[in-house]
Design a protein around this motif. Structure first.
Motif, short mmCIF file in Angstrom:
data_model
loop_
_atom_site.label_atom_id
_atom_site.label_comp_id
_atom_site.label_asym_id
_atom_site.label_seq_id
_atom_site.Cartn_x
_atom_site.Cartn_y
_atom_site.Cartn_z
N THR A 1 3.72 62.16 -25.90
CA THR A 1 3.80 63.07 -27.04
C THR A 1 2.65 62.74 -27.98
O THR A 1 2.37 61.58 -28.25
CB THR A 1 5.15 62.90 -27.78
OG1 THR A 1 6.22 63.14 -26.86
CG2 THR A 1 5.26 63.87 -28.94
N LEU A 2 1.99 63.78 -28.46
CA LEU A 2 0.87 63.60 -29.38
C LEU A 2 1.30 62.80 -30.59
O LEU A 2 2.33 63.09 -31.20
CB LEU A 2 0.35 64.98 -29.82
CG LEU A 2 -0.95 65.01 -30.60
CD1 LEU A 2 -2.11 64.54 -29.74
CD2 LEU A 2 -1.22 66.41 -31.12
N GLY A 3 0.54 61.74 -30.91
CA GLY A 3 0.85 60.91 -32.07
C GLY A 3 1.61 59.64 -31.75
O GLY A 3 1.81 58.80 -32.62
N VAL A 4 2.03 59.47 -30.49
CA VAL A 4 2.78 58.28 -30.09
C VAL A 4 1.85 57.35 -29.32
O VAL A 4 1.24 57.75 -28.33
CB VAL A 4 4.00 58.65 -29.22
CG1 VAL A 4 4.71 57.41 -28.70
CG2 VAL A 4 4.97 59.53 -30.00
N SER A 5 1.73 56.08 -29.77
CA SER A 5 0.86 55.13 -29.07
C SER A 5 1.63 54.05 -28.33
O SER A 5 1.09 53.40 -27.45
CB SER A 5 -0.12 54.47 -30.05
OG SER A 5 0.56 53.57 -30.89
N LYS A 6 2.89 53.85 -28.70
CA LYS A 6 3.70 52.81 -28.05
C LYS A 6 5.16 53.26 -27.98
O LYS A 6 5.63 53.96 -28.87
CB LYS A 6 3.64 51.50 -28.82
CG LYS A 6 2.27 50.85 -28.87
CD LYS A 6 2.32 49.49 -29.54
CE LYS A 6 0.97 48.85 -29.65
NZ LYS A 6 0.15 48.84 -28.46
N VAL A 7 5.83 52.83 -26.93
CA VAL A 7 7.27 53.04 -26.81
C VAL A 7 7.89 51.68 -26.54
O VAL A 7 7.52 50.99 -25.59
CB VAL A 7 7.62 54.02 -25.67
CG1 VAL A 7 9.14 54.12 -25.50
CG2 VAL A 7 7.02 55.40 -25.94
N VAL B 1 8.93 60.58 -24.17
CA VAL B 1 8.57 60.42 -25.59
C VAL B 1 7.16 59.85 -25.73
O VAL B 1 6.45 60.17 -26.68
CB VAL B 1 9.59 59.56 -26.38
CG1 VAL B 1 10.94 60.23 -26.39
CG2 VAL B 1 9.68 58.16 -25.87
N GLY B 2 6.72 59.03 -24.78
CA GLY B 2 5.39 58.43 -24.86
C GLY B 2 4.26 59.43 -24.68
O GLY B 2 3.20 59.30 -25.29
N ILE C 1 7.52 46.85 -24.40
CA ILE C 1 6.64 47.80 -25.07
C ILE C 1 5.65 48.39 -24.07
O ILE C 1 5.02 47.67 -23.30
CB ILE C 1 5.88 47.13 -26.23
CG1 ILE C 1 6.88 46.66 -27.29
CG2 ILE C 1 4.87 48.09 -26.84
CD1 ILE C 1 6.26 46.03 -28.51
N PHE C 2 5.54 49.72 -24.09
CA PHE C 2 4.66 50.45 -23.19
C PHE C 2 3.62 51.18 -24.02
O PHE C 2 3.95 51.80 -25.04
CB PHE C 2 5.47 51.43 -22.34
CG PHE C 2 6.58 50.75 -21.58
CD1 PHE C 2 6.32 50.07 -20.40
CD2 PHE C 2 7.87 50.75 -22.06
CE1 PHE C 2 7.34 49.42 -19.72
CE2 PHE C 2 8.90 50.11 -21.39
CZ PHE C 2 8.63 49.45 -20.21
N ASP C 3 2.37 51.13 -23.58
CA ASP C 3 1.26 51.76 -24.31
C ASP C 3 0.99 53.17 -23.81
O ASP C 3 1.05 53.43 -22.60
CB ASP C 3 -0.01 50.92 -24.17
CG ASP C 3 0.09 49.59 -24.88
OD1 ASP C 3 0.66 49.55 -25.98
OD2 ASP C 3 -0.40 48.59 -24.33
N PHE C 4 0.64 54.04 -24.75
CA PHE C 4 0.27 55.42 -24.46
C PHE C 4 -0.98 55.77 -25.25
O PHE C 4 -1.37 55.04 -26.16
CB PHE C 4 1.43 56.37 -24.85
CG PHE C 4 2.62 56.23 -23.93
CD1 PHE C 4 2.76 57.06 -22.85
CD2 PHE C 4 3.57 55.25 -24.16
CE1 PHE C 4 3.84 56.91 -21.99
CE2 PHE C 4 4.65 55.09 -23.31
CZ PHE C 4 4.79 55.93 -22.22
N VAL C 5 -1.60 56.89 -24.91
CA VAL C 5 -2.78 57.35 -25.63
C VAL C 5 -2.30 58.26 -26.76
O VAL C 5 -1.75 59.33 -26.51
CB VAL C 5 -3.76 58.09 -24.70
CG1 VAL C 5 -4.97 58.58 -25.47
CG2 VAL C 5 -4.19 57.17 -23.56
N LYS D 1 4.82 54.09 -33.29
CA LYS D 1 5.63 53.48 -32.23
C LYS D 1 7.02 54.12 -32.24
O LYS D 1 7.61 54.35 -33.30
CB LYS D 1 5.76 51.98 -32.46
CG LYS D 1 6.64 51.28 -31.42
CD LYS D 1 6.65 49.78 -31.59
CE LYS D 1 7.63 49.37 -32.65
NZ LYS D 1 7.82 47.91 -32.73
N VAL D 2 7.53 54.41 -31.05
CA VAL D 2 8.88 54.95 -30.90
C VAL D 2 9.76 53.86 -30.30
O VAL D 2 9.37 53.21 -29.33
CB VAL D 2 8.87 56.20 -29.99
CG1 VAL D 2 10.29 56.70 -29.75
CG2 VAL D 2 8.00 57.29 -30.58
#
Length: 150
Positions: free
Chosen positions: A72-78, A69-70, A3-7, A49-50
């Motif tokens: 992308t606005l609205g995505v917090s985790k991949v 994909v990470g 799992i990778f975190d994004f803003v 999460k994607v």
């Protein structure tokens, strides 16, 4: 490495809502638009999460799929625990989240060491086609950091 975190509040806007995660088909279309060799990748959205499943051709495609994909606005985790690399086992990628005041030169020096800012071109190339200009990075964006081959 799963799992990778994004803003969640920054990134490319795909949908119509401001903070809503995009639909799986929108993310799949975005992923395919970069021509990364992700034809065998399935995209599933679970809240913000994607989940990426399937197979990519190499480590570079694996990492680029995650950031495409990470960021992308609205995505917090991949989650990519079920995303496999065809040529070899996937390695743990190195990512950097851009902070206010960062530029690729500063990021290169922080990742590779003092005096190696000129290696920023490697970071830029490693993030194509998602990056189109080395001066167009933004706080919260996640970049892949390639290994140096001395």
């Amino acid at each position: 490495m799963s799992i990778f975190d994004f803003v969640k509040s920054v990134g490319k806007k795909l949908g119509i809502g401001d903070d809503e995660p995009p639909a799986a088909d929108q993310l799949k279309k975005e992923l395919e638009s970069h021509k990364l060799g992700t034809e065998k990748v399935d995209v599933d959205v679970q809240g913000d999460k994607v989940v990426l499943k399937g197979e990519v051709k190499d480590q570079s495609a694996f990492e680029k799929a995650v950031i495409a994909v990470g960021n992308t606005l609205g995505v917090s985790k991949v989650e990519a625990s079920e995303l496999k690399v065809a040529s070899a086992p996937a390695k743990e990628p190195v990512f950097h989240t851009v902070k206010k005041g960062d530029n690729l030169w500063k990021i290169a020096e922080a990742q590779y060491g003092k005096g190696k800012g000129a290696k920023y071109t490697l970071i830029f190339e490693a993030n194509k086609p998602m990056l189109t200009d080395p001066d167009k990075i933004y706080p919260g964006q996640v970049l892949r950091i390639p290994e140096l081959s001395d």
